[in-house]
Write an enzyme that holds these catalytic residues in place. Structure first.
Site, PDB file in Angstrom:
ATOM      1  N   ASP A  13     -39.016  -1.407 -98.342  1.00 23.81           N
ATOM      2  CA  ASP A  13     -38.142  -2.510 -97.931  1.00 23.81           C
ATOM      3  C   ASP A  13     -36.780  -2.346 -98.591  1.00 23.81           C
ATOM      4  OD1 ASP A  13     -40.258  -4.137 -96.552  1.00 23.81           O
ATOM      5  OD2 ASP A  13     -41.134  -4.074 -98.562  1.00 23.81           O
ATOM      6  N   GLU A  35     -43.836   3.316 -96.294  1.00 19.53           N
ATOM      7  CA  GLU A  35     -42.943   2.255 -95.811  1.00 19.53           C
ATOM      8  C   GLU A  35     -42.346   1.586 -97.035  1.00 19.53           C
ATOM      9  OE1 GLU A  35     -42.296  -2.150 -94.762  1.00 19.53           O
ATOM     10  OE2 GLU A  35     -43.535  -1.251 -96.308  1.00 19.53           O
ATOM     11  N   HIS A  85     -38.651  -6.299-101.850  1.00 19.25           N
ATOM     12  CA  HIS A  85     -39.204  -7.030-100.703  1.00 19.25           C
ATOM     13  C   HIS A  85     -38.636  -8.434-100.585  1.00 19.25           C
ATOM     14  CE1 HIS A  85     -42.095  -9.526 -98.484  1.00 19.25           C
ATOM     15  NE2 HIS A  85     -42.308  -8.437 -97.770  1.00 19.25           N
ATOM     16  N   GLU A 129     -37.724  -0.051 -93.789  1.00 16.86           N
ATOM     17  CA  GLU A 129     -37.649  -1.410 -93.244  1.00 16.86           C
ATOM     18  C   GLU A 129     -36.415  -2.079 -93.832  1.00 16.86           C
ATOM     19  OE1 GLU A 129     -40.886  -4.316 -93.812  1.00 16.86           O
ATOM     20  OE2 GLU A 129     -39.456  -5.840 -93.145  1.00 16.86           O
ATOM     21  N   HIS A 170     -48.040   1.340 -97.692  1.00 14.42           N
ATOM     22  CA  HIS A 170     -47.256   0.105 -97.550  1.00 14.42           C
ATOM     23  C   HIS A 170     -46.557  -0.236 -98.859  1.00 14.42           C
ATOM     24  CE1 HIS A 170     -47.052  -4.466 -97.041  1.00 14.42           C
ATOM     25  NE2 HIS A 170     -46.236  -3.979 -96.134  1.00 14.42           N
TER      26      HIS A 170
HETATM   27  O1  G3P Z   1     -43.042  -2.904 -92.090  1.00 12.34           O
HETATM   28  C1  G3P Z   1     -44.353  -3.397 -92.117  1.00 12.34           C
HETATM   29  C2  G3P Z   1     -44.524  -4.501 -93.115  1.00 12.34           C
HETATM   30  O2  G3P Z   1     -44.040  -4.072 -94.362  1.00 12.34           O
HETATM   31  C3  G3P Z   1     -43.823  -5.775 -92.697  1.00 12.34           C
HETATM   32  O3  G3P Z   1     -44.080  -6.871 -93.535  1.00 12.34           O
HETATM   33  O4  G3P Z   1     -43.498  -8.410 -95.356  1.00 12.34           O
HETATM   34  O5  G3P Z   1     -44.809  -6.382 -95.856  1.00 12.34           O
HETATM   35  O6  G3P Z   1     -42.399  -6.208 -95.297  1.00 12.34           O
HETATM   36  P1  G3P Z   1     -43.670  -6.969 -95.076  1.00 12.34           P
HETATM   37 MG    MG Z   2     -42.112  -4.076 -95.337  1.00 12.85          MG
END
Ligand code: G3P
Ligand code: MG
Length: 249
Positions: A44, A42, A57, A117, A15
């Site tokens: 952002d 993953e 993020h 994402e 993450h």
């Molecule tokens: O994509 C999964 C997760 O990353 C979504 O929440 O706020 O961590 O980007 P966030």
């Molecule tokens: Mg995310």
């Protein structure tokens, strides 16, 4: 239409890289995830003021860099001078906000899968997906399973479906919207990406009636990972791939 195929889904997805162990959304974080055995990461994605896709993020620079204010107001040159590592630990001093180009080059070199994402600053939902995915598509080799593209933003996912019609999309949600089934069908997503804290065995069964695998964020302990996987979730997003190594499978 048939559900667009994904590469093999690993049980663990790093993450924001490996956010417990290295500054999130940095090249060091992606390397850390790989070193800890993660097969996918993953990240952002948003745009700088001059429309360059980078990893970040938050809407603002304050938490994860030594800069201040809205990310959308800073051009790439200025953003690249920020330190995106020291806030996390002095060991990561000098880490930069990475461009999407650098990130794609790194995941290809490390043979990692990636979930992009799309995380637009408010008002930039369509252009963030449009610019980032046009670029990603131009760089991605034909002989590798494509990225999984997700977003909380409806307009970003609609744009993604147009820009990369053959790439798998993930329907990313926090609280389940009333029209979730309709969106899953309309976008022909390949996965449903949910908040583990808001779900249970029954809700996961419902999502799976659509024929899509369910991915859950963010899971950082072995007992919770076992519970969530027991509900029928295929993969968990984790800040600590090493901490969950025993469930990596
Ligand atoms: O994509 C999964 C997760 O990353 C979504 O929440 O706020 O961590 O980007 P966030
Ligand atoms: Mg995310």
């Amino acid at each position: 239409a048939d559900i667009l195929p994904l590469g093999p889904l690993p049980r663990l997805i790093g993450h924001r890289g490996a956010a417990r162990h290295a500054p999130e959304n940095t090249l060091a974080g992606i390397r850390m995830a790989a070193a800890q055995g993660a097969k996918w990461v993953e990240v952002d994605v948003k745009l700088t003021a001059d429309l360059v896709p980078v990893l970040l993020h938050d809407d603002t620079l304050d938490r994860t860099t030594d800069g201040k204010g809205p990310a959308k107001d800073l051009e790439l040159g200025a953003m690249r001078r920020l330190d995106a590592g020291s806030w996390f630990s002095p060991a990561f001093r000098g880490e930069r906000v990475p461009t999407l180009v650098e990130v794609i080059q790194l995941v290809l070199a490390l043979d990692l899968g990636i979930n992009l994402e799309i995380k637009p600053c408010p008002g930039r939902e369509e252009e963030t997906a449009g610019v980032a995915l046009t670029l990603a598509y131009s760089l991605w080799p034909d002989d590798r399973p494509p990225p999984l593209v997700s977003s909380f933003a409806d307009a970003s996912l609609d744009m993604a479906r147009q820009v990369v019609p053959r790439w798998p999309l993930g329907y990313l949600i926090d609280r389940r919207p009333a029209n979730w089934r309709q969106r899953v069908e309309q976008l022909n997503v390949s996965t449903i990406n949910v908040n583990a804290r808001r779900e249970d065995a029954a809700s996961i069964r419902e999502y799976k009636t659509t024929g899509r695998p369910v991915l859950a964020y963010t899971v950082n302990t072995v007992p919770v990972a076992r519970e969530v996987l027991g509900w029928g979730v295929s993969s968990v997003f984790t800040d600590t791939p090493s901490g969950l190594a025993e469930i990596a499978g």
